[in-house]
Scaffold this active site. Structure first.
Site, PDB file in Angstrom:
ATOM      1  N   LYS A 297       0.858  -1.191   0.000  1.00  0.00           N
ATOM      2  CA  LYS A 297       0.000   0.000   0.000  1.00  0.00           C
ATOM      3  C   LYS A 297       0.889   1.235   0.000  1.00  0.00           C
ATOM      4  O   LYS A 297       1.326   1.719   1.041  1.00  0.00           O
ATOM      5  CB  LYS A 297      -0.924  -0.007   1.226  1.00  0.00           C
ATOM      6  CG  LYS A 297      -2.077   0.986   1.096  1.00  0.00           C
ATOM      7  CD  LYS A 297      -3.021   0.586  -0.024  1.00  0.00           C
ATOM      8  CE  LYS A 297      -4.135   1.583  -0.217  1.00  0.00           C
ATOM      9  NZ  LYS A 297      -4.953   1.276  -1.390  1.00  0.00           N
TER      10      LYS A 297
ATOM     11  N   SER B 119      -8.548  -0.160  -4.947  1.00  0.00           N
ATOM     12  CA  SER B 119      -8.725   0.220  -3.550  1.00  0.00           C
ATOM     13  C   SER B 119     -10.198   0.548  -3.276  1.00  0.00           C
ATOM     14  O   SER B 119     -11.052  -0.330  -3.348  1.00  0.00           O
ATOM     15  CB  SER B 119      -7.807   1.400  -3.203  1.00  0.00           C
ATOM     16  OG  SER B 119      -7.521   1.406  -1.826  1.00  0.00           O
TER      17      SER B 119
END
Length: 613
Positions: free
Chosen positions: A202, A403
């Protein structure tokens, strides 16, 4: 009796006033009349009658988007002043090409991609597939170009013939994804940024805490970008009937190849079989006439695609229809304008489609790198409730559904992605800047008392205490577990299986299919067909885009914004509104994230900075 006659001075003043009042009304009436004439001219502009063997000129100018980023009124005003943002809706291009394929009066498409400024890989793929359908109808596609960049060449490759200007070239460079990193700059300013994230890959917030990309981020980027590039090379090589390995080698040795052609870009492109012939515009027009396109003056019989689109019949009310809702842009809280996804506004659109008895199925068209996690959850719940109400929901992923973009997609009955869709990035982060050192540099200090250890602890002027950091870590950790848990439930997997392909890792549509994150590869047409089949609707069911309701003025402005007459008014009057200088795309993205965190104590983001350049 008193004398009521006005004196000469008073009569003079009244006369001047009446004259001014008359002039004021005359000017206002003339302005109103001019506007009325312009509006009527725009609405009732003459539409050319199409003849047989007319060429549809597909001159794509601007960025191809899923949905306009400005309202109809703003677009009309911008067009009038000559400062319009150049945007083309993907759905309009597809409808135009498909209608032209069925229209016996349209003999071919002439594609001019010179002014195409932006379009993602999956968007280009959808347009390319529409061009293929046109060719399958027995009608040729010819590309005429001055220069061809990578995206423009992808569309041109779907042509029967590519004609390149002698001074032009074809430049293929591969895909890149670079970010600016701000850590040193923030340190100099005294800004301390606390990043709390879950997911090894991430990397969306790395620019605020590092000076370069982490090795994990680079490793993941190589994987998905490599797959995208292989898809690109394979498709254009197949379309142009050349060896993919040779194409790769030509790109890698471009300097050598160009030197061997004495710097002649056009000659190199012809030798590499990237184009079919070299021709100026005048020679290209002559070539088209030789191919059977009737002449008109010194050009050929043609119609502009936007004029043609304006002649297509409007939607009529139907007792049964399939709704399409576009979710494009960053996901933000509350009500958001077009070009962004609002947690409240998009949820309201889905709710409206669910409550509309004429809507029998829903397609959610997602093109988003993500954003606010709470707003994403609000939209996901509406999808879940729509399915519970008995209406099928199918997601069509566009260029991005990563996401938060994946979050709002995961509960659909079926998920379609293009092989080149950028998706995944299942992970969460929180970004918490603190500025006490920044203020100290200019002589400002913060002091006071609180009744508990948490009182004032979220004030950015205060250092982040270990206790608050522990609280935030717990909240974000729980958010990630909820994310993978909901994905696991929606995809009939275990949380452990999802965690193995999550961790913030970005995947292409091909890779996502292999890992069970999407169901099928396909575009918007395939998603619409699947939703119709699930609802028992006929293949030719009416497809209706659900958007914010338009006022009467908006509808008038919408007709004006696509009007050629209005563009003519702007050019004839010389009106021009200089365009604002915009910062780089990545700066706008960073500003969006920081602005959305403003005032939110437990702000969590499910966002992916995975745009290609």
């Amino acid at each position: 009796m008193a004398d009521t006659r006005r004196g000469p001075l008073l009569r003079f003043i009244i006369g001047i006033w009446n004259t001014l009042n008359f002039a004021r009304r005359l000017v206002l009436n003339l302005v109103f009349l001019a506007i009325l004439v312009f509006v009527l001219a725009a609405i009732f502009q003459s539409r050319p009658a199409l003849q047989q063997q007319t060429a549809l000129v597909l001159d794509l100018e601007g960025a191809i988007v899923e949905q306009y980023s400005t309202a109809a009124t703003e677009r009309a005003l911008d067009k009038l002043t000559g400062s319009e943002r150049k945007e083309i809706q993907l759905r309009d291009i597809l409808r135009t090409i498909d209608a032209a394929a069925r229209d016996a009066r349209i003999g071919r498409i002439v594609l001019i991609p010179d002014n195409l400024t932006a379009a993602g890989p999956s968007t280009l793929r959808e347009v390319g597939q529409a061009l293929d359908r046109f060719r399958q109808a027995g009608k040729p596609v010819t590309t005429i170009a001055n220069d061809l960049g990578q995206g423009q060449f992808f569309l041109a490759a779907h042509s029967d013939q590519i004609l390149l200007d002698p001074e032009g070239g074809v430049v293929l460079t591969g895909f890149a994804s670079y970010q600016s990193y701000f850590k040193d700059a923030l340190d100099k300013l005294g800004v301390t940024v606390h990043l709390i994230k879950v997911g090894e890959y991430k990397s969306a917030a790395e620019p605020f805490v590092l000076n370069q990309a982490s090795e994990a981020a680079k490793r993941a980027d190589r994987e998905w970008m490599g797959d995208l590039w292989r898809e690109y090379v394979t498709e254009v090589a197949t379309l142009r009937k050349i060896d993919p390995a040779r194409l790769e080698d030509d790109i890698a040795r471009y300097d050598e190849r160009l030197a061997a052609h004495q710097g002649d870009l056009a000659a190199l492109a012809l030798d590499q079989k990237l184009v079919d012939r070299i021709a100026t515009r005048a020679e290209a027009r002559q070539w088209l006439r030789e191919q059977g396109v009737p002449a008109e003056g010194d050009s050929f019989r043609q119609v502009d695609w936007q004029q043609y689109y304006g002649q297509l019949p409007p939607e009529l009310p139907a007792s049964e229809k399939l709704a399409v809702i576009v979710a494009e842009g960053t996901i933000l809280p509350g009500n958001q304008p077009q070009g962004s996804i609002g947690g409240s506004s998009t949820a309201q659109l889905i709710r409206g489609a669910r409550e509309d008895e004429t809507v029998k199925a829903l397609v959610l068209r997602v093109s988003s790198p993500g954003g606010d996690s709470v707003a994403s959850e609000m939209i996901r719940r509406e999808i879940e409730q729509t399915r519970a109400a008995g209406k099928p929901v199918v997601v069509s992923m566009g260029d991005y559904a990563a996401s938060g973009g994946y979050w709002i997609s995961m509960n659909a009955d079926e998920i379609f992605a293009q092989p080149t869709t950028i998706t995944g990035s299942i992970g969460i982060f929180g970004l918490f800047p603190r500025i006490p050192d920044t203020l100290a540099k200019i002589g400002i200090h913060t002091d006071g008392i609180g009744t508990t250890p948490l009182a004032g602890a979220f004030d950015i002027r205060q250092p982040l205490s270990p206790q608050v950091e522990s609280i935030l870590t717990s909240v974000i950790g729980r958010g990630y577990q909820q994310f993978i848990g909901r994905v696991a439930e929606a995809r009939n997997r275990t949380p452990e299986q999802i965690d193995a392909v999550a961790q913030g890792h970005v995947w292409t549509g091909n890779q996502a299919l292999e890992r069970g994150l999407v169901d099928k590869l396909g575009g918007l047409d395939e998603a619409i067909a699947a939703a119709a089949a699930r609802a028992g609707l006929p293949p030719n069911v009416q497809v209706s885009y659900v958007e914010r309701p338009l006022s009467a003025w908006d509808r008038l402005a919408l007709s004006l914004s696509s009007s050629q007459a209005l563009a003519g008014i702007a050019s004839q009057t010389g009106l021009h509104w200089p365009a604002a200088l915009l910062p780089a795309q990545e700066m706008r993205q960073a500003a969006t994230v920081l602005d959305s965190l403003r005032g939110r104590r437990f702000g969590m983001f499910a966002h992916c900075f995975c745009e290609l350049r």
